[in-house]
Design a protein around this motif. Structure first.
Motif, PDB file in Angstrom:
ATOM      1  N   PRO A 103       0.775  -1.257   0.020  1.00 28.78           N
ATOM      2  CA  PRO A 103       0.082  -0.060   0.139  1.00 28.78           C
ATOM      3  C   PRO A 103       0.824   1.437   0.107  1.00 28.78           C
ATOM      4  CG  PRO A 103      -0.170  -1.192   2.038  1.00 28.78           C
ATOM      5  CD  PRO A 103       0.727  -1.912   1.049  1.00 28.78           C
ATOM      6  N   VAL A 104       0.187   2.332  -0.867  1.00 25.15           N
ATOM      7  CA  VAL A 104       0.955   3.660  -0.890  1.00 25.15           C
ATOM      8  C   VAL A 104       0.143   4.587  -0.308  1.00 25.15           C
ATOM      9  CG1 VAL A 104       2.624   2.975  -2.538  1.00 25.15           C
ATOM     10  CG2 VAL A 104       0.364   3.922  -3.196  1.00 25.15           C
ATOM     11  N   ALA A 105      -1.231   4.332  -0.366  1.00 25.55           N
ATOM     12  CA  ALA A 105      -2.175   5.506   0.154  1.00 25.55           C
ATOM     13  C   ALA A 105      -1.929   5.740   1.672  1.00 25.55           C
ATOM     14  CB  ALA A 105      -3.568   4.945   0.164  1.00 25.55           C
ATOM     15  N   ALA A 106      -1.807   7.114   2.009  1.00 28.86           N
ATOM     16  CA  ALA A 106      -1.524   7.621   3.361  1.00 28.86           C
ATOM     17  C   ALA A 106      -2.353   6.914   4.465  1.00 28.86           C
ATOM     18  CB  ALA A 106      -1.751   8.940   3.165  1.00 28.86           C
ATOM     19  N   PRO A 185       8.772   0.886  -6.615  1.00 32.39           N
ATOM     20  CA  PRO A 185      10.149   1.455  -6.034  1.00 32.39           C
ATOM     21  C   PRO A 185      10.506   0.394  -5.133  1.00 32.39           C
ATOM     22  CG  PRO A 185       8.753   3.038  -6.410  1.00 32.39           C
ATOM     23  CD  PRO A 185       7.915   2.089  -6.484  1.00 32.39           C
ATOM     24  N   GLN A 186      11.819   0.185  -4.779  1.00 33.09           N
ATOM     25  CA  GLN A 186      12.059  -0.138  -3.566  1.00 33.09           C
ATOM     26  C   GLN A 186      11.740   0.401  -2.258  1.00 33.09           C
ATOM     27  OE1 GLN A 186      16.511  -0.342  -4.358  1.00 33.09           O
ATOM     28  NE2 GLN A 186      16.148  -1.583  -6.193  1.00 33.09           N
ATOM     29  N   ARG A 187      11.239  -0.291  -1.466  1.00 32.18           N
ATOM     30  CA  ARG A 187      10.499   0.077  -0.435  1.00 32.18           C
ATOM     31  C   ARG A 187      11.365   0.379   0.872  1.00 32.18           C
ATOM     32  NH1 ARG A 187       5.022  -2.271   2.804  1.00 32.18           N
ATOM     33  NH2 ARG A 187       4.162  -0.350   3.304  1.00 32.18           N
ATOM     34  N   PRO A 188      11.364   1.537   1.425  1.00 36.47           N
ATOM     35  CA  PRO A 188      12.299   1.905   2.674  1.00 36.47           C
ATOM     36  C   PRO A 188      11.739   0.922   3.778  1.00 36.47           C
ATOM     37  CG  PRO A 188      11.296   3.790   1.451  1.00 36.47           C
ATOM     38  CD  PRO A 188      10.556   2.811   0.950  1.00 36.47           C
ATOM     39  N   ARG A 189      12.847   0.981   4.680  1.00 35.70           N
ATOM     40  CA  ARG A 189      12.229   0.273   5.920  1.00 35.70           C
ATOM     41  C   ARG A 189      11.459   1.150   6.920  1.00 35.70           C
ATOM     42  NH1 ARG A 189      13.606  -5.425   6.595  1.00 35.70           N
ATOM     43  NH2 ARG A 189      15.315  -5.755   4.970  1.00 35.70           N
ATOM     44  N   PRO A 190      10.565   0.529   7.501  1.00 35.97           N
ATOM     45  CA  PRO A 190       9.764   1.468   8.347  1.00 35.97           C
ATOM     46  C   PRO A 190      10.441   2.529   9.244  1.00 35.97           C
ATOM     47  CG  PRO A 190       8.887  -0.768   8.610  1.00 35.97           C
ATOM     48  CD  PRO A 190      10.081  -0.870   7.799  1.00 35.97           C
ATOM     49  N   SER A 191      11.512   2.014   9.806  1.00 38.67           N
ATOM     50  CA  SER A 191      12.026   2.908  10.742  1.00 38.67           C
ATOM     51  C   SER A 191      13.047   4.013   9.813  1.00 38.67           C
ATOM     52  CB  SER A 191      13.501   2.245  11.715  1.00 38.67           C
ATOM     53  OG  SER A 191      14.277   1.486  10.606  1.00 38.67           O
ATOM     54  N   GLU A 202      19.774  -4.827  14.402  1.00 37.24           N
ATOM     55  CA  GLU A 202      20.095  -3.924  13.311  1.00 37.24           C
ATOM     56  C   GLU A 202      19.369  -4.226  12.172  1.00 37.24           C
ATOM     57  OE1 GLU A 202      24.346  -3.825  10.576  1.00 37.24           O
ATOM     58  OE2 GLU A 202      24.159  -5.093  12.042  1.00 37.24           O
ATOM     59  N   VAL A 203      19.113  -3.038  11.374  1.00 35.74           N
ATOM     60  CA  VAL A 203      18.117  -2.978  10.089  1.00 35.74           C
ATOM     61  C   VAL A 203      18.887  -3.587   9.215  1.00 35.74           C
ATOM     62  CG1 VAL A 203      16.794  -1.546   8.666  1.00 35.74           C
ATOM     63  CG2 VAL A 203      17.112  -1.040  11.168  1.00 35.74           C
ATOM     64  N   PRO A 204      18.526  -4.615   8.356  1.00 36.09           N
ATOM     65  CA  PRO A 204      19.165  -5.207   7.240  1.00 36.09           C
ATOM     66  C   PRO A 204      19.534  -4.222   6.229  1.00 36.09           C
ATOM     67  CG  PRO A 204      17.427  -6.686   8.171  1.00 36.09           C
ATOM     68  CD  PRO A 204      17.213  -5.464   8.704  1.00 36.09           C
ATOM     69  N   GLY A 205      20.412  -4.398   5.278  1.00 34.44           N
ATOM     70  CA  GLY A 205      20.852  -3.536   4.249  1.00 34.44           C
ATOM     71  C   GLY A 205      20.219  -3.719   3.120  1.00 34.44           C
ATOM     72  N   HIS A 206      18.944  -4.061   2.992  1.00 34.09           N
ATOM     73  CA  HIS A 206      18.173  -4.427   1.592  1.00 34.09           C
ATOM     74  C   HIS A 206      16.808  -3.820   1.847  1.00 34.09           C
ATOM     75  CE1 HIS A 206      16.848  -8.282   3.727  1.00 34.09           C
ATOM     76  NE2 HIS A 206      18.231  -8.157   3.867  1.00 34.09           N
ATOM     77  N   PRO A 207      16.004  -3.567   0.838  1.00 34.02           N
ATOM     78  CA  PRO A 207      14.594  -3.087   0.855  1.00 34.02           C
ATOM     79  C   PRO A 207      13.577  -3.978   1.716  1.00 34.02           C
ATOM     80  CG  PRO A 207      15.381  -2.772  -1.353  1.00 34.02           C
ATOM     81  CD  PRO A 207      16.387  -3.701  -0.355  1.00 34.02           C
ATOM     82  N   ALA A 208      12.564  -3.091   2.154  1.00 33.46           N
ATOM     83  CA  ALA A 208      11.685  -3.952   2.959  1.00 33.46           C
ATOM     84  C   ALA A 208      10.671  -4.997   2.441  1.00 33.46           C
ATOM     85  CB  ALA A 208      10.776  -2.887   3.877  1.00 33.46           C
ATOM     86  N   PHE A 209      10.407  -4.701   1.143  1.00 32.59           N
ATOM     87  CA  PHE A 209       9.592  -5.525   0.562  1.00 32.59           C
ATOM     88  C   PHE A 209       9.874  -6.627  -0.539  1.00 32.59           C
ATOM     89  CE2 PHE A 209       6.178  -6.460  -2.604  1.00 32.59           C
ATOM     90  CZ  PHE A 209       5.058  -6.847  -2.076  1.00 32.59           C
ATOM     91  N   PRO A 210       9.624  -7.738  -0.529  1.00 32.37           N
ATOM     92  CA  PRO A 210       8.776  -8.717   0.496  1.00 32.37           C
ATOM     93  C   PRO A 210       9.876  -9.060   1.666  1.00 32.37           C
ATOM     94  CG  PRO A 210       9.304  -9.821  -1.338  1.00 32.37           C
ATOM     95  CD  PRO A 210       9.924  -8.315  -1.705  1.00 32.37           C
ATOM     96  N   SER A 211       9.078  -9.452   2.767  1.00 38.91           N
ATOM     97  CA  SER A 211      10.080 -10.025   3.913  1.00 38.91           C
ATOM     98  C   SER A 211      10.738 -11.373   3.449  1.00 38.91           C
ATOM     99  CB  SER A 211       9.072 -10.134   5.029  1.00 38.91           C
ATOM    100  OG  SER A 211       9.583 -10.858   6.075  1.00 38.91           O
ATOM    101  N   GLY A 212      12.074 -11.185   3.542  1.00 36.92           N
ATOM    102  CA  GLY A 212      12.834 -12.369   3.276  1.00 36.92           C
ATOM    103  C   GLY A 212      12.425 -13.578   4.479  1.00 36.92           C
ATOM    104  N   GLY A 255      10.328  -4.103  14.468  1.00 39.52           N
ATOM    105  CA  GLY A 255      10.357  -2.785  13.859  1.00 39.52           C
ATOM    106  C   GLY A 255      10.697  -2.772  12.349  1.00 39.52           C
ATOM    107  N   LEU A 256      11.202  -3.932  11.706  1.00 39.88           N
ATOM    108  CA  LEU A 256      11.744  -4.160  10.412  1.00 39.88           C
ATOM    109  C   LEU A 256      10.959  -4.285   9.337  1.00 39.88           C
ATOM    110  CD1 LEU A 256      14.387  -6.824  11.732  1.00 39.88           C
ATOM    111  CD2 LEU A 256      14.813  -4.663  11.836  1.00 39.88           C
ATOM    112  N   HIS A 257       9.896  -4.624   9.559  1.00 40.12           N
ATOM    113  CA  HIS A 257       8.799  -4.782   8.403  1.00 40.12           C
ATOM    114  C   HIS A 257       7.353  -4.337   8.618  1.00 40.12           C
ATOM    115  CE1 HIS A 257      11.153  -7.081   5.489  1.00 40.12           C
ATOM    116  NE2 HIS A 257      11.719  -7.761   6.648  1.00 40.12           N
ATOM    117  N   TYR A 258       6.694  -3.784   7.641  1.00 37.16           N
ATOM    118  CA  TYR A 258       5.266  -3.659   7.611  1.00 37.16           C
ATOM    119  C   TYR A 258       4.605  -4.819   7.466  1.00 37.16           C
ATOM    120  CZ  TYR A 258       5.921   1.524   6.991  1.00 37.16           C
ATOM    121  OH  TYR A 258       6.292   2.905   7.002  1.00 37.16           O
ATOM    122  N   LYS A 259       3.440  -4.975   7.939  1.00 37.45           N
ATOM    123  CA  LYS A 259       2.583  -6.238   7.917  1.00 37.45           C
ATOM    124  C   LYS A 259       2.430  -6.646   6.119  1.00 37.45           C
ATOM    125  CE  LYS A 259      -1.797  -8.229   8.847  1.00 37.45           C
ATOM    126  NZ  LYS A 259      -3.287  -8.044   9.340  1.00 37.45           N
TER     127      LYS A 259
END
Length: 294
Positions: A103-106, A185-191, A202-212, A255-259
C-alpha cells in the motif's frame, strides 16, 4: 535473553553430520593408521575370541573389487541445496511472479504504522528472545522447525536438506523482488520513514518488501509439509504454518517490516513452491526426504 540468543546456534545442526568426512581428527604421526597390521577379532576353532592378522589386506588401499562412487548421501545438505537452487535459478517462470503491491495510500500506511508502534510497545520486550534467535541466518529459523518436528541432521538429513533449499531459494527470490525490477519502487524500511520505531536489532541493508524471513520460513513450512506422509501432513501442517507466521511476525514486532511486507513474503513463498515441482533435482531430493518419514 543472551542465553535465548544461543538458540540461534542450533541452526548449525542443519549442516552437521552430512559432509564427506568426520570433522577434525587427531593423527598419530609416529604410527599412522595405514601402517597398522590389518587384523580381525574372531573366534578360533576352540570358540575363543582373539585377534587374527590378515596379511592379504593393505590398509593404504581399498580392495580392488570394492567400487566407490559418489552417491546422493555423500552430499552435504547445504551444498546439495546450492545445486538445486542453481537448477531453479535457470528457470524463467519465477521471475514473472506477480505480487500484490504494497500500500502507498497515506491512510493505509498510517494504519500499518500504528500496528508497528503498538507491537513495539506491547509485544517487543517479550518477543526479544525469539527475535534475536531467528535473526542472523535462515538456519536460525531451521532450528525452530527441527525442534518442532523433533528431528536432527542425523535422524532426517534429507528433510533438513530441503529446509536448506527453502532457505536459499527463499533468499534468491526475495532479493530479486526486493530489487523490484519494473514494478514498485524499492520500499524503505519502516524505521527510515519513522525513526521513533527504534528497531530492536540492526536494520538489514536491503529493501523491506517483500519480507525475506516470511518467504524463507513459509517456504520451509510448505516444503517440509510436502515431505511428510499424508496422515502426518494433515496433523502437522497447522504447526508448521503457524511457526512460519510467528517467525515472520517477529520481524514486524522488531520494527523491521510492515504487515504488507510479511504478506508479500508469504505470497512469494506460495508461488515459488508451486514452481518447485518442475525442478528435477528438487523432485529427486523430495523423494529421498519422503523416504525418511516412511
Amino acid at each position: 535473553m543472551a542465553n535465548m540468543g544461543d538458540m540461534g546456534d542450533m541452526g548449525d545442526r542443519g549442516a552437521n553430520g552430512l559432509g564427506g568426512g568426520a570433522g577434525l581428527l587427531a593423527f598419530r604421526i609416529d604410527l599412522p593408521f595405514d601402517k597398522e597390521k590389518p587384523q580381525v577379532w574372531r573366534k578360533d576353532k576352540d570358540g575363543a575370541w582373539g585377534w587374527k592378522e590378515d596379511p592379504a589386506i593393505d590398509l593404504e588401499v581399498l580392495p580392488p573389487d570394492l567400487t566407490v562412487t559418489w552417491t546422493p548421501r555423500d552430499w552435504s545438505a547445504r551444498w546439495f541445496a546450492w545445486a538445486i537452487m542453481g537448477d531453479f535459478a535457470t528457470q524463467t517462470a519465477w521471475k514473472s511472479i506477480t505480487l500484490t503491491p504494497y500500500p502507498v495510500a497515506a491512510a493505509e500506511v498510517t494504519a500499518e504504522l500504528q500496528l508497528l508502534f503498538r507491537a513495539a510497545q506491547d509485544e517487543r520486550p517479550d518477543a526479544m528472545g525469539e527475535i534475536v534467535a531467528q535473526n542472523q541466518d535462515y538456519e536460525d529459523c531451521m532450528a525452530f522447525f527441527m525442534a518442532l518436528l523433533r528431528i536432527s541432521a542425523n535422524s532426517h538429513p534429507r528433510t533438513c536438506g530441503l529446509m536448506h533449499v527453502a532457505g536459499l531459494i527463499g533468499l534468491l527470490t526475495a532479493m530479486h523482488f526486493k530489487n523490484a525490477p519494473g514494478s514498485q519502487p524499492q520500499r524503505p524500511r519502516p524505521s527510515q520513514l519513522h525513526p521513533a520505531l527504534l528497531p530492536a536489532i540492526e536494520v538489514p541493508g536491503h529493501p523491506a518488501f517483500p519480507s525475506g524471513h516470511a518467504t524463507q520460513a513459509m517456504l520451509m513450512a510448505l516444503i517440509v509439509e510436502q515431505a511428510l506422509p499424508a496422515e502426518r501432513r494433515t496433523k502437522l501442517a497447522p504447526y508448521l504454518h503457524t511457526l512460519a507466521g510467528r517467525i515472520a511476525r517477529n520481524r514486524e514486532i522488531a520494527g523491521l517490516h510492515y504487515k504488507s511486507d510479511t504478506t508479500g513474503g508469504l505470497e512469494l513463498a506460495a508461488k515459488v513452491f508451486e514452481l518447485l515441482g518442475s525442478v528435477e533435482s528438487y523432485a529427486d531430493a523430495l523423494k529421498l526426504a519422503q523416504g525418511e518419514w516412511a
